[in-house]
Design a protein around this motif. Structure first.
Motif, short mmCIF file in Angstrom:
data_model
loop_
_atom_site.label_atom_id
_atom_site.label_comp_id
_atom_site.label_asym_id
_atom_site.label_seq_id
_atom_site.Cartn_x
_atom_site.Cartn_y
_atom_site.Cartn_z
N THR A 132 -15.97 -21.93 -28.86
CA THR A 132 -16.34 -23.20 -29.47
C THR A 132 -15.65 -24.34 -28.73
OG1 THR A 132 -16.49 -22.09 -31.62
CG2 THR A 132 -16.36 -24.49 -31.63
N VAL A 133 -16.44 -25.34 -28.34
CA VAL A 133 -15.90 -26.49 -27.64
C VAL A 133 -15.85 -27.66 -28.62
CG1 VAL A 133 -16.22 -28.09 -25.72
CG2 VAL A 133 -16.88 -25.69 -25.47
N LYS A 134 -14.65 -28.22 -28.79
CA LYS A 134 -14.48 -29.34 -29.71
C LYS A 134 -14.03 -30.56 -28.92
CE LYS A 134 -13.26 -26.35 -33.55
NZ LYS A 134 -12.26 -25.96 -34.52
N ALA A 135 -14.66 -31.69 -29.23
CA ALA A 135 -14.32 -32.94 -28.57
C ALA A 135 -13.08 -33.54 -29.22
CB ALA A 135 -15.48 -33.92 -28.66
N THR A 136 -12.28 -34.23 -28.43
CA THR A 136 -11.09 -34.88 -28.96
C THR A 136 -11.38 -36.26 -29.52
OG1 THR A 136 -10.57 -35.73 -26.77
CG2 THR A 136 -9.57 -33.63 -27.40
N ASP A 181 -13.03 -18.72 -31.43
CA ASP A 181 -12.38 -20.01 -31.21
C ASP A 181 -12.47 -20.44 -29.75
OD1 ASP A 181 -11.73 -20.23 -33.87
OD2 ASP A 181 -9.64 -19.56 -33.62
N TYR A 182 -12.36 -19.48 -28.81
CA TYR A 182 -12.48 -19.81 -27.40
C TYR A 182 -13.92 -20.13 -27.01
CZ TYR A 182 -7.69 -18.53 -26.22
OH TYR A 182 -6.33 -18.50 -26.13
N SER A 206 -14.68 -38.92 -31.23
CA SER A 206 -16.04 -38.98 -31.76
C SER A 206 -16.81 -40.02 -30.96
CB SER A 206 -16.04 -39.33 -33.24
OG SER A 206 -15.50 -40.62 -33.43
#
Length: 183
Positions: A15-19, A12-13, A21
């Protein structure tokens, strides 16, 4: 179970997820680079395009009319190509800036467009048209027909005998080569 949970946390750390789209730009970090929280630059920049906002200006003299239109309902804003010939998208006025730019005598406005077809792009230069009011049954003539004389504005009209006659007029608004004759 603890080992699996620890591995999931580590993943989980990683993986970078954008807030939001949007469309990502050219990446600023390559595979193999070390990235940490103290890095000043991001990995990529993301530009939100659905919805998208357009900032534009209007003369400060139009501020009372714009405020009145916004109070009634959000006015329609049309985004056009820079030559003003092609309609790119239609949106609504979202807000009026809280101060007039004293150097230019303009007020900044922000319009929001759904942009489902991606016709608008971040940083793109566009022309805008703000619909503040609709004039019903207005008399409209070409700007070229409006003449300037010593006694004010006038235009020529054709009377019942098919003869040209001079008529004094009062013009209230002009846009796209057409003038609205009030009197």
């Amino acid at each position: 179970d603890a080992a699996i949970s620890n591995a999931q946390t580590q993943l989980d750390y990683a993986t970078v997820k954008a807030t939001i789209s949007g469309i990502v730009g050219i990446r600023q970090v390559d595979v193999g680079n070390i990235v940490n929280a103290a890095t000043q630059t991001g990995i990529v920049s993301i530009a939100q395009i659905e919805p998208i906002a357009v900032i534009f200006t209007a003369p400060e003299e139009q501020l009372p009319d714009i405020k009145a239109a916004l109070a009634a309902s959000p006015p329609k804003v049309i985004a056009l190509s820079t030559d003003g010939k092609k309609v790119l998208s239609t949106g609504t006025l979202a807000l009026i800036n809280n101060q007039v730019d004293t150097t230019s005598g303009t007020i900044r406005l922000k319009a929001v467009f759904d942009n489902k077809d991606h016709a608008l792009w971040p940083g793109q230069s566009v022309s805008t048209r703000l619909l503040v009011a609709t004039l019903k049954d207005a008399t409209v003539i070409p700007d070229d027909a409006v003449q300037h004389g010593n006694d004010g504005l006038y235009a020529f009209s054709v009377n019942a005998e098919n003869k040209a006659e001079l008529r004094r007029i009062k013009v209230t608004k002009s846009i796209d080569g057409r003038s609205v004759v009030d009197e």
